[in-house]
Design a protein around this motif. Structure first.
Motif, PDB file in Angstrom:
ATOM      1  N   GLU A   1       0.897  -1.372   0.019  1.00  0.00           N
ATOM      2  CA  GLU A   1      -0.168   0.230  -0.126  1.00  0.00           C
ATOM      3  C   GLU A   1       0.809   1.321   0.062  1.00  0.00           C
TER       4      GLU A   1
ATOM      5  N   TYR B   1      -3.174 -11.529   7.446  1.00  0.00           N
ATOM      6  CA  TYR B   1      -1.852 -11.422   7.870  1.00  0.00           C
ATOM      7  C   TYR B   1      -1.563 -12.714   8.354  1.00  0.00           C
TER       8      TYR B   1
ATOM      9  N   THR C   1     -19.091 -10.044   9.705  1.00  0.00           N
ATOM     10  CA  THR C   1     -18.163  -9.734  10.675  1.00  0.00           C
ATOM     11  C   THR C   1     -16.941 -10.565  10.593  1.00  0.00           C
TER      12      THR C   1
ATOM     13  N   PRO D   1     -12.164  -8.287   9.068  1.00  0.00           N
ATOM     14  CA  PRO D   1     -10.775  -7.971   8.874  1.00  0.00           C
ATOM     15  C   PRO D   1      -9.876  -8.074   7.749  1.00  0.00           C
TER      16      PRO D   1
ATOM     17  N   ALA E   1      -5.803   0.945  11.151  1.00  0.00           N
ATOM     18  CA  ALA E   1      -6.044  -0.064  12.032  1.00  0.00           C
ATOM     19  C   ALA E   1      -6.928   0.286  13.152  1.00  0.00           C
ATOM     20  N   ASP E   2      -7.004   1.578  13.412  1.00  0.00           N
ATOM     21  CA  ASP E   2      -8.077   2.441  14.456  1.00  0.00           C
ATOM     22  C   ASP E   2      -9.535   2.451  13.891  1.00  0.00           C
TER      23      ASP E   2
ATOM     24  N   ILE F   1     -10.669  -1.336  13.772  1.00  0.00           N
ATOM     25  CA  ILE F   1     -11.414  -1.739  15.002  1.00  0.00           C
ATOM     26  C   ILE F   1     -12.674  -1.024  15.389  1.00  0.00           C
ATOM     27  N   ARG F   2     -12.883   0.025  15.238  1.00  0.00           N
ATOM     28  CA  ARG F   2     -14.316   0.742  15.325  1.00  0.00           C
ATOM     29  C   ARG F   2     -15.217   0.094  14.477  1.00  0.00           C
TER      30      ARG F   2
ATOM     31  N   ILE G   1     -15.143  -3.178  13.288  1.00  0.00           N
ATOM     32  CA  ILE G   1     -15.299  -4.426  13.730  1.00  0.00           C
ATOM     33  C   ILE G   1     -16.279  -4.380  14.986  1.00  0.00           C
ATOM     34  N   ASN G   2     -15.862  -3.555  15.959  1.00  0.00           N
ATOM     35  CA  ASN G   2     -16.701  -3.437  17.193  1.00  0.00           C
ATOM     36  C   ASN G   2     -17.905  -2.598  16.922  1.00  0.00           C
ATOM     37  N   ASP G   3     -18.018  -2.167  15.774  1.00  0.00           N
ATOM     38  CA  ASP G   3     -19.321  -1.157  15.428  1.00  0.00           C
ATOM     39  C   ASP G   3     -19.474  -0.207  16.385  1.00  0.00           C
ATOM     40  N   ASP G   4     -18.325   0.407  16.482  1.00  0.00           N
ATOM     41  CA  ASP G   4     -18.502   1.668  17.482  1.00  0.00           C
ATOM     42  C   ASP G   4     -18.371   2.735  16.708  1.00  0.00           C
TER      43      ASP G   4
END
Lengths: 586, 404
Positions: B206, B221, B327, B331, B340-341, B344-345, B347-350
């Protein structure tokens, strides 16, 4: 016209004062309800007493609200009012006519020259940006009813928020605009609000609240989403977050050790602060996530905290890879703001490589890597033109693979390791060194200077291990012996086989430890005078506040000076990349 | 003796890769490419696992001797395009192993895309100018494997451009250009598989070619094996007696081959299901909402989510794709597309709105309370026009703080 006359006089008198205060980065309260500065404003939330407005001296208005690159472009005028909706178009029109009157008062002749007058007003009007709680946009657009909606929670809720691109000669307009806005507000049946007081403060950096969205597997989550969680990704990201702050896996391990129950491994806040800067936020976040807790012994890791520590130790190699990956990442998004003075010019040498995907038909010489297939095709074509009976290959048919070249630039970072560089600045400089090593093909060296001497932290190397090991030993303290630093770096470069060396000085201070004489600054300048002899490219990266000395220094070293508002890693990386990119073959 | 696919060790760290190659194989058999990329440290088995899949790839049927691998049902190459079924029947058909073609680092544009056919050109009796299709057109309906793609992207931008075209659409396009010949553009259905070590020169893909990295539908990965049992088994496989006495291996060979056949059959069965399967509307809406809610940059990402969710449910023998499947593959699909930040949001659905399933009625309590304070300013102000000149300018110091 008596009132009008005093109006113009008031404007002029206000302009004089404003020139004085705004020039010193100060804000003023104009009358009761208007706050003027070139900075961003905010309410004072911490204080119990209401009605205070804070001027954020480190947040330029143009940059904050309009994403401008340059500072001091915009005058920020806030006219505060009591609750109520203010029509942006009404404000725009009132300002327009107020400027019209002002222009006529200044030069009554213009009354009869509509087009000239219109041009004069237009020149101002397209530089004024208005936000009220009903809409926002540039003055001209709003007058034509083309405006963007007001965004809740942003500027403009309880005041009319004006940004005007005015230079000092036009500061009289500030008063004109302010009175016009007050008129518009009052005509809407809304009362003006008194700003009780103004203060000057700094905008605090918003800390990333990662404790909020990283969900650790052992924390109990309710609801049906809970089963969908990816535990490893979360722990992984937590460690990477810590790595961003602490620099590396080893540092995280070291830091976590300080919260073990083993008293001998614990070290105080002072030590931590010196090494990693302000870490309170991180301690709090870990506490929030249940990884740390307060005990009579002080803070210690909880069972979960120990689990994370264990994860770090077990997955060290993968984590290190990911951290390196993050270091390689070129900071994007926000543009760096810097000013460049001078130019560093030296001859360059380049390395030639064969480009196997491009062939050339050279007429003058025929040395190089021959492209057989291309040559045969060319021979076949030419044979037809030549009328040959059978395939023959002549000199003119020969094709060769093309060459490409690149200019290797070995970089020596000369880092100020005096007390003032402790914490984040040290980390930014270390990050820069690692980024350069990981993203380039060239070697990197690091020299630091502090107290009364300088030392080679890492000689020219391509090994990340060697570099990181050296960087970890940097412990900023003491004075700024710049002359020592320059001489040590020059010595190192002289004794290493380097290609197109670039010396990058990063400092936030002015030398205060002398080498040869009693005058530290003069010594630094005479040390820098040795740089051109060695045919070195030289750049200094410094902060605005000591611009005049840095400029002299860059001149003495025949180098370029970059001034940044902040020695953060984005700025450093962008600058050095910019400099590298602009070194071309001569 | 090289190992066989059936002998490869499976553990936590390479599960994602096995899932990915299964999904891509199923999709490729069903004629829809799925581009995958394995990133990881050296020695984690990326290349081995990918190459070994050749053992279990099912055969494909093509028009006899067609180097473009024309499907007899719909021939596409310059030679067979537009031929009737009867004509094709005359030529005949044949079954060949599904193509698994590798691009090496010395690859050139000519060998990859296609070039002028030198043999035809230099034929002394009947010289003619014709095109020789390169590796990519020959990999039609199969897999194209690029090892160390980061190095290729760095050293051969021209070939990277070809890959970008190939992976830009499904099916992809390859254009063969040669001086003196008309430009030929061929449709190619190829799944690109790539492997790279982001930690080695020249760094992750990338950073070298952003677009190329986005073209991959999924990235995983690789982790190192951490279990002692797994490592011990790996060592045993590589013990000198096993290596030096192939006869021992031969004894197992029949069993291994039988296993491979089973794998192949499963793949074909899955592909058959995939051709028929549909995605429930609510899952599709969920994906669409993810895109809007988290400001995902690339439409390719949600297309891959749709394709991936179905495939993932199939390889896990489920009847229908569910949100859970989405879900699980998030990733794989997003980690190369966002930082990455943010990942994670997602994935955590935040995000600010709370859970995706909540109606968003209640607001988070942490909102800046001062912004809501309508009575922040209490006292009414006098307009500028009513003020005396000396009262116009007030500085921080000149305002009496302790008044009233």
């Amino acid at each position: 016209m008596e009132t009008g006359q005093s109006h113009v006089n008031d404007a002029a008198s206000v302009a004089n004062y404003l020139g004085l205060y705004l020039g010193q980065d100060q804000g003023v309260r104009l009358g009761d309800s208007v706050v003027v500065s070139t900075k961003a404003h905010r309410r004072m939330p911490e204080k119990k007493i209401k009605g205070q407005v804070e001027i954020l001296v480190n947040a330029d208005a143009g940059q904050t609200y309009l994403n401008y690159v340059d500072v001091d472009q915009m005058v920020h005028i806030d006219v505060h009012h009591m609750p109520g909706n203010v029509d942006a178009q009404k404000v725009a029109l009132t300002i327009y006519w107020a400027i019209n009157d002002y222009v006529i008062e200044e030069d009554p002749q213009l009354q009869y020259a509509d087009d000239v007058r219109f041009k004069a007003i237009a020149a101002y009007a397209e530089k004024i940006h208005i936000t009220t709680n009903l809409g926002q946009g540039w003055l001209f657009d709003i007058m034509q009813n083309e405006m963007e909606p007001y965004i809740e929670g942003e500027e403009g809720e309880d005041h009319v928020h004006i940004l005007a691109r005015l230079n000092r000669q036009n500061y009289a307009l500030i008063y004109i605009i302010a009175t016009a806005v007050e008129d518009a507000i009052q005509q809407s049946g809304i009362k003006l609000a008194e700003v009780r007081n103004i203060t000057h403060g700094k905008e605090k950096k918003v800390m990333d609240d990662f404790g909020n969205y990283i969900k650790l597997p052992w924390k109990k989550f309710k609801g049906k989403d809970a089963m969908l969680m990816a535990p490893d990704e979360n722990v992984n990201q937590l460690v990477l977050k810590l790595a961003e702050k602490f620099g590396g896996v080893e540092d995280i391990e070291e830091w976590m050790q300080m919260y073990s129950t083993n008293i001998f491994k614990r070290k105080g806040a002072d030590f931590q602060k010196k090494k990693w800067g302000d870490i309170d936020h991180y301690v709090k976040q870990l506490e929030e996530m249940g990884l740390m807790q307060k005990t009579p012994l002080g803070r210690v890791l909880t069972k979960q905290g120990l689990a994370v520590q264990d994860y770090v130790i077990k997955h060290r190699i993968e984590l290190e890879t990911e951290i390196r990956r993050n270091i390689r990442r070129v900071p994007g998004g926000r543009t760096s703001r810097f000013s460049k003075i001078g130019q560093s010019d030296q001859d360059t040498t380049d390395v030639q490589l064969v480009n196997y995907n491009r062939t050339v038909n050279k007429r003058d010489n025929w040395t190089g890597n021959m492209a057989v297939a291309q040559t045969v095709v060319q021979a076949k074509k030419n044979a037809l033109l030549r009328g040959d009976k059978r395939l023959s290959i002549k000199k003119e048919d020969l094709h060769f693979y093309d060459k490409k070249s690149y200019i290797p630039i070995d970089i020596c970072l000369l880092l100020d390791a005096s007390g003032s560089m402790a914490g984040e600045k040290r980390q930014a400089a270390s990050f820069l060194a690692q980024h350069l090593l990981l993203t380039g093909k060239e070697r990197v060296a690091v020299v630091t200077f502090q107290e009364r001497s300088a030392r080679v932290v890492a000689p020219f190397t391509r090994s990340q291990r060697e570099l990181t090991k050296g960087l970890q030993t940097i412990n900023p303290a003491g004075m700024t012996p710049l002359a020592h630093g320059i001489m040590t770096a020059l010595e190192l470069i002289k004794n290493s086989r380097v290609r197109n060396p670039l010396l990058v000085l990063i400092t936030d201070g002015i030398p205060n430890a002398a080498l040869w004489t009693m005058d530290a600054q003069a010594d630094a300048l005479s040390a820098a005078a040795n740089i051109p002899e060695q045919k070195l490219r030289f750049i200094c990266i410094g902060v605005e506040s000591n611009a005049s000395f840095m400029e002299k220094l860059a001149q003495a070293g025949e180098g370029a000076l970059y001034l940044v508002d902040d020695l953060n890693k984005e700025n450093l990386i962008n600058l050095v990349r910019y400099e590298k990119k602009n070194i071309v073959k001569k | 003796m090289l190992k066989y696919y059936a002998q490869l060790e499976r553990y936590e760290g390479n599960k994602a890769l096995f899932d990915m190659i299964k999904m891509s194989m199923v999709s490729t058999i069903a004629n829809e490419p799925l581009h995958i990329h394995a990133e990881g440290l050296r020695g984690t088995g990326k290349t081995t696992i990918m190459r070994k899949t050749q053992d279990i790839l099912p055969p494909i049927v093509r028009v006899k001797d067609c180097i473009y691998n024309c499907d007899p049902a719909k021939p596409h190459c310059p030679v067979h395009r537009g031929m009737s079924a009867a004509d094709i029947a005359d030529i005949g058909i044949e079954a060949i192993p599904m193509p698994f073609v590798e691009i090496s680092h010395s690859a050139k544009v000519g060998t990859v895309a296609g070039s002028i056919d030198l043999a035809k050109l230099t034929d002394t009796r009947k010289p003619e100018a014709g095109l020789l299709p390169g590796l990519i057109p020959q990999a039609h309906r199969g897999i194209l494997f690029v090892d160390e793609i980061n190095r290729l992207a760095d050293t051969a931008p021209e070939i990277t451009d070809i890959l970008l075209d190939l992976m830009g659409t499904k099916p992809g396009v390859v254009q063969i250009e040669e001086a003196g010949l008309p430009v030929v553009s061929v449709k190619v259905n190829v799944s690109v598989w790539a492997a790279s070590n982001p930690d080695e020169d020249p760094g992750p893909v990338e950073e070298i070619r952003r677009q190329l990295s986005d073209r991959f539908d999924m990235v995983c990965y690789m982790g190192r094996p951490t279990s002692i049992d797994v490592l011990a088994r790996m060592l045993k496989e590589n013990f000198h007696t096993t290596k030096l006495e192939p006869e021992r291996e031969q004894m197992n060979l029949a069993a291994i081959m039988k296993k491979h056949e089973e794998y192949t059959e499963t793949l074909l069965r899955w592909a058959e299901i995939y051709r028929e399967s549909d995605l429930p509307d609510f899952v599709r809406n969920y994906i669409a909402r993810l895109y809007v809610k988290h400001n995902l940059e690339s439409i390719r990402a949600i297309e891959a989510m749709q394709q991936g969710a179905v495939l993932y449910s199939i390889i896990n023998e489920r009847d229908q794709a569910s949100i859970n499947d989405v879900t699980r593959i998030l990733p794989l699909i997003l980690q190369h597309r966002m930082d990455a930040d943010s990942l994670i949001r997602v994935i955590n659905d935040d995000s600010k709105g709370g859970s995706m399933f909540s109606t968003g009625g209640k607001k988070a309590g942490g909102k800046d309370e001062t912004a809501e304070d309508a009575e922040f300013f209490k006292k009414e102000a006098r307009p500028l026009k009513d003020l005396k000149r000396k009262d116009l300018i007030n500085t921080e110091k000149s305002i009496d703080f302790n008044r009233d």
